[in-house]
Design an enzyme around this catalytic site. Structure first.
Site, PDB file in Angstrom:
ATOM      1  N   ASP A  83      23.691  37.182  26.565  1.00 41.75           N
ATOM      2  CA  ASP A  83      23.590  38.209  27.295  1.00 41.75           C
ATOM      3  C   ASP A  83      23.503  37.988  28.750  1.00 41.75           C
ATOM      4  O   ASP A  83      23.274  36.742  29.402  1.00 41.75           O
ATOM      5  CB  ASP A  83      21.801  38.795  27.199  1.00 41.75           C
ATOM      6  N   HIS A 223      23.009  49.140  28.685  1.00 42.73           N
ATOM      7  CA  HIS A 223      22.098  48.226  29.069  1.00 42.73           C
ATOM      8  C   HIS A 223      21.040  48.969  29.488  1.00 42.73           C
ATOM      9  O   HIS A 223      20.911  50.182  29.884  1.00 42.73           O
ATOM     10  CB  HIS A 223      22.557  47.302  30.282  1.00 42.73           C
ATOM     11  N   SER A 225      18.177  49.801  28.240  1.00 42.00           N
ATOM     12  CA  SER A 225      17.873  51.078  27.198  1.00 42.00           C
ATOM     13  C   SER A 225      16.620  51.035  26.643  1.00 42.00           C
ATOM     14  O   SER A 225      16.211  51.753  25.524  1.00 42.00           O
ATOM     15  CB  SER A 225      19.024  51.191  26.142  1.00 42.00           C
ATOM     16  N   ASN A 266      21.108  47.707  24.273  1.00 39.01           N
ATOM     17  CA  ASN A 266      20.320  46.618  24.711  1.00 39.01           C
ATOM     18  C   ASN A 266      18.776  47.004  25.021  1.00 39.01           C
ATOM     19  O   ASN A 266      18.690  47.769  25.850  1.00 39.01           O
ATOM     20  CB  ASN A 266      20.720  46.133  26.019  1.00 39.01           C
TER      21      ASN A 266
END
Ligand code: 13P
Length: 348
Positions: A83, A223, A225, A266
Site C-alpha cells: 500500500d 482509498h 473508504s 481500501n
C-alpha cells in the site's frame, strides 16, 4: 493455490461485477481476522501492508505471516499488496520479497507528503510498471491526492484540495499502463473524514462516475473508504476513549462506486476502531486481567466481524471458488505478448 496477482483478482471482480476489500495488516491477529472472515464468507481477498506496517512488523515477519495464511487457506485467492509505495525502491523491495502487487503512489513526492507534478508522477509510476510487469506483478497508481495522513504518509488536508481531474486520469492511465487507478474524490485516510454525513459537496461520486465513463475498463480504487460506524466509535468512547464525532464513507456510496468501476476498496480505520474498542472493553471491565490473549482474542473477533460484513457488502462474498490462481510467471508472459492489455480503452 499460489498467491494471486491482483490484476487477475480484479479482472475476475470486474467479470463478476463486485468490489474487493483491501484490508491493511500490521500483525498476526489482523491477518487471522481477515482470513477467518474470508473463509466465513467464501471471499477472495487483498491483504495490504503500508511502509509503516512493513517496518513495524519487520518485513520478513509480515511476509511470512501472509504466506502462512496462504498455506492454511489454499482455497482462498489472496493478493499480497504494497500500500502507498513512495518510490521505485520501495516497490522494488516489495516485489523482490514476493508481493504480487504494488501501489506506486507518485501523487506525492518521495517524502510522502508533498504533492508531485503530473510529469513526476507519470515518470516514477511508468518505471515501476515496466519493472513490475516484467515479473508479472500488478501496479496500482494514483492520480489526484487524497486527504489525511496514514502511517506518516499523506498530504494532510480535507481531500478536496486535489480532486482528480478526469482528463488527467485518462492521460495518466494511457501513459503509465497501470492495472488499477486510485482516484481522489474527497475521501481521506483515518477516522476524521467528514464533519457530517457526506453529500455530493464533499464526496465527489460524480467525478468517479465521469472517470469510469471515460475509462470503462480500468479498475478504479477507492482509498479512505472506512465507514467509521457510530457503533464502533461508541464502544471506544464508552470504555474511556475520546474520539470526536466524525463520519466516514457510507457503504451505499461505496456500492455506487462498485457499480461504476470500483474494484478495490481500501479499509483500515474501521478495523482499527473495532480492535481498539474490544481491547478497551476488556481492560475496562476486567482491570485485573493481564494475559494479552484475554483482549487480543476479542479484538480479533471484532475485526473479523467488520471484515466479513464489508466482504458481503462489497459483493466479493461467495466468489473465492470462481477461479484458480494463475502464477505470476504466466501473468508476466501475458504482459509481454500483449494479451494482458495495459493500454486502457478510452471512451470519447
Ligand atoms: P481508511 O483510513 O478509510 O480505512 O483508509 C485506508 C486506506 O485507504 C489505506 O490505503
Amino acid at each position: 493455490m499460489p498467491l494471486v496477482s491482483m490484476r487477475q483478482l480484479l479482472d475476475e471482480a470486474a467479470k463478476g461485477g463486485y468490489g474487493v476489500g483491501a484490508f491493511n495488516v500490521n500483525d498476526m491477529e489482523q491477518i487471522q481476522a481477515i482470513m477467518a472472515a474470508a473463509k466465513e464468507t467464501n471471499s477472495p481477498v487483498i491483504i495490504q501492508a503500508s511502509r509503516g506496517a512493513r517496518s513495524f512488523a519487520q518485513d520478513r515477519f509480515l511476509f511470512h505471516l501472509i504466506l502462512a495464511a496462504n498455506e492454511l487457506y489454499p482455497e482462498i485467492p489472496i493478493a499480497m499488496h504494497q500500500d502507498h509505495g513512495n518510490s521505485f525502491e520501495t516497490c522494488k523491495s516489495a516485489i523482490d520479497l514476493g508481493y504480487t502487487s504494488v501501489m506506486m503512489d507518485g501523487s506525492l513526492k518521495e517524502d510522502g507528503k508533498t504533492p508531485a507534478s503530473f510529469e513526476e508522477n507519470v515518470a516514477v509510476t511508468k518505471r515501476v510498471v515496466d519493472f513490475a510487469h516484467e515479473r508479472g506483478v500488478t501496479v496500482e497508481g494514483e492520480i489526484g491526492v487524497l486527504g489525511g495522513v496514514e502511517d506518516g504518509h499523506g498530504a494532510g488536508g480535507t481531500g478536496l484540495e486535489h480532486v482528480t481531474d478526469p482528463d488527467q486520469a485518462v492521460e495518466f492511465a494511457e501513459l503509465t499502463g497501470v492495472d488499477a487507478l486510485a482516484i481522489a474524490i474527497g475521501t481521506s485516510h483515518g477516522a476524521y473524514k467528514f464533519s457530517k454525513k457526506p453529500d455530493g459537496s464533499v464526496l465527489k461520486m460524480d467525478v468517479l462516475i465521469a472517470i469510469h465513463k471515460r475509462l470503462p475498463n480500468t479498475h478504479l480504487v477507492m482509498h479512505g473508504s472506512s465507514s467509521v460506524p457510530k457503533d464502533l466509535q461508541d464502544v471506544i468512547n464508552k470504555y474511556g476513549g475520546k474520539l470526536k464525532e466524525t463520519w466516514g464513507v457510507p457503504v451505499e456510496e461505496i456500492q455506487l462506486g462498485i457499480r461504476n468501476g470500483v474494484r478495490k476498496v481500501n479499509v483500515d480505520t474501521d478495523n482499527r476502531l473495532a480492535m481498539t474498542g474490544a481491547i478497551r472493553k476488556v481492560l475496562w471491565e476486567s482491570p485485573e486481567k493481564f494475559d494479552p490473549r484475554d483482549y487480543l482474542k476479542p479484538a480479533r473477533e471484532a475485526m473479523q466481524k467488520v471484515v466479513a460484513t464489508r466482504m458481503t457488502q462489497f459483493g466479493q462474498a461467495g466468489h473465492a471458488g470462481d477461479y484458480k490462481a494463475v502464477s505470476i510467471t504466466e501473468i508476466a508472459k501475458g504482459y509481454k505478448d500483449g494479451s494482458l492489455k495495459t493500454k486502457p480503452l478510452v471512451a470519447k
